[in-house]
Design an enzyme around this catalytic site. Sequence first.
Site, PDB file in Angstrom:
ATOM      1  N   VAL A  34       0.830  -1.198   0.000  1.00 49.98           N
ATOM      2  CA  VAL A  34       0.000   0.000   0.000  1.00 49.98           C
ATOM      3  C   VAL A  34       0.868   1.253   0.000  1.00 49.98           C
ATOM      4  CG1 VAL A  34      -1.739   1.308   1.274  1.00 49.98           C
ATOM      5  CG2 VAL A  34      -1.870  -1.194   1.188  1.00 49.98           C
ATOM      6  N   ASP A  53      10.245   3.578   6.730  1.00 50.58           N
ATOM      7  CA  ASP A  53       9.966   2.205   7.144  1.00 50.58           C
ATOM      8  C   ASP A  53      11.007   1.794   8.170  1.00 50.58           C
ATOM      9  OD1 ASP A  53       8.165  -0.242   5.681  1.00 50.58           O
ATOM     10  OD2 ASP A  53       9.812  -0.889   6.975  1.00 50.58           O
ATOM     11  N   THR A 103      -2.410  -4.483   9.630  1.00 50.48           N
ATOM     12  CA  THR A 103      -3.388  -4.657  10.701  1.00 50.48           C
ATOM     13  C   THR A 103      -3.943  -6.083  10.624  1.00 50.48           C
ATOM     14  OG1 THR A 103      -5.031  -3.588   9.256  1.00 50.48           O
ATOM     15  CG2 THR A 103      -4.054  -2.246  10.998  1.00 50.48           C
ATOM     16  N   THR A 138      -6.502  -0.838   7.411  1.00 46.97           N
ATOM     17  CA  THR A 138      -7.849  -1.285   7.731  1.00 46.97           C
ATOM     18  C   THR A 138      -7.995  -1.467   9.237  1.00 46.97           C
ATOM     19  OG1 THR A 138      -8.023  -2.433   5.613  1.00 46.97           O
ATOM     20  CG2 THR A 138      -9.565  -3.082   7.333  1.00 46.97           C
ATOM     21  N   CYS A 278      -6.976  -9.061   3.353  1.00 47.34           N
ATOM     22  CA  CYS A 278      -8.194  -8.251   3.502  1.00 47.34           C
ATOM     23  C   CYS A 278      -9.431  -9.099   3.753  1.00 47.34           C
ATOM     24  CB  CYS A 278      -8.391  -7.384   2.255  1.00 47.34           C
ATOM     25  SG  CYS A 278      -7.097  -6.155   1.985  1.00 47.34           S
ATOM     26  N   ARG A 349       2.054 -14.856   1.573  1.00 49.30           N
ATOM     27  CA  ARG A 349       1.513 -14.736   2.926  1.00 49.30           C
ATOM     28  C   ARG A 349      -0.011 -14.875   2.892  1.00 49.30           C
ATOM     29  NH1 ARG A 349       3.371  -8.991   4.570  1.00 49.30           N
ATOM     30  NH2 ARG A 349       2.659  -8.685   2.420  1.00 49.30           N
TER      31      ARG A 349
END
Length: 448
Positions: A34, A53, A103, A138, A278, A349
């Site tokens: 993202v 980062d 998240t 999210t 997601c 992942r």
Amino acid sequence: MSSGLTGARRHGESRHVEPVGRTETICVVGLGYVGLPLAVHFDRVDQQVIGYDIDDDKIGTLSEGVDTTGDLSDAVVADSDVEFTSDPATITDADYVIVTVPTPVDEMENPDLRFVESAGETVGEHMTPDTTVVLESTVFPGATRSVLAPALEEASGLTEGEEFFVAYSPERATPGDEKHGLRDVVKVVGADDPAVLEDVADLYECVVDAGVHRTSSLEAAEASKVVENVQRDLNIALMNELAVAFDRIGINTQEVLDAAGTKWNFHDYSPGLVGGHCIPVDPFYFAYRSKMEGYVPELTLKARDVNRRMPEHVSELALKTLNDCGNVLGESRVVVLGLTYKPNVADIRTSKVDGVIDTMQEYGVDVLGFDPYADPEQTSQAFGIDVMDQPSFENADGIVLATPHDVFESLDLDAAREEMNDDPFLLDVCGELDAEEVVGHGFTYRRV
């Protein structure tokens, strides 16, 4: 800073919004799938962009012009003027900080917001008054207000809504999908203060051609994101439940869906494995917040259960087809094509293909894998199988097309058939291939 909110704005005056073409300093915190595209797109419209980062290795790789996501290209990263850094002190220079950290859910399937909280602490330690912090990760409705803002306040000593400002804008771009990138999907922006809302919306309009949809609160914007994926999860779960039921009944699921699809208002969804960061996660964020208010969203959670069991059904189909083709399970070999969580990306992942592989191995099937995007060594370690650099079907009894990357559309079925044992099968999980064509090449064809 060039565009901070002043004390006068708190008394009802509008924040000054510069016209499109304004130049701000934007710090993107978190440079994954993202954050990195976001940083590059803001750089392309002549914003001053800091890409921060905590991963020093990632920063080193990006600084060398290498795309760590595989979604942009090395040339795009190398040509950008983004300042890649692991030094949090650079946050001080930012007018806007956009947080794009992971998240996930924990082992109890509850929201794990430690990365959001940690990012808030880091940003708070270094940001200056009048900074606007936008969360893109999210979260459940209310998390920007209850988790991020307090972390920022505590670390900075500043007061949210007076000395710094927050907004929420969920990421909606689809990795690996050229038609639905950052510029192509309407951006949702939410904030409590109308002036903050307009300012952040104006900023995003610099990089989003599809436009910006404004919501009147943080919670409405947060909820819109989880609802997007709750809806998808529910619809896919229905298709998966139908697929399992029709398999037991002995009806071809796709034939049923094709027939039902002739009705103008029938929605087009298909059975399949539901992986990623997601769809398998966001329903739990919604359910967590709903249960806080005393309501258990049973339908949402049931859909999760249905989709979570789908790898078991796929592996059962593979084992049954092996048996139907006259093979002894403990002496059989199956090649799994596509190991990532979705087509045309390199990310393994949360891929649900591993569940299919595990069950076949439990029955003694020798499983080999190939994926044109995923790193063979990493994938081999993650899935516990041999992963080939190039596809080979020598002495194989079957093929499971698990993740339908575009390159598999040109798979040479004749060549594959020649390498394989007698009476091979092809299990097409997502139904991407033409059944008659596959059968014409000498395979027993099955699909979920």
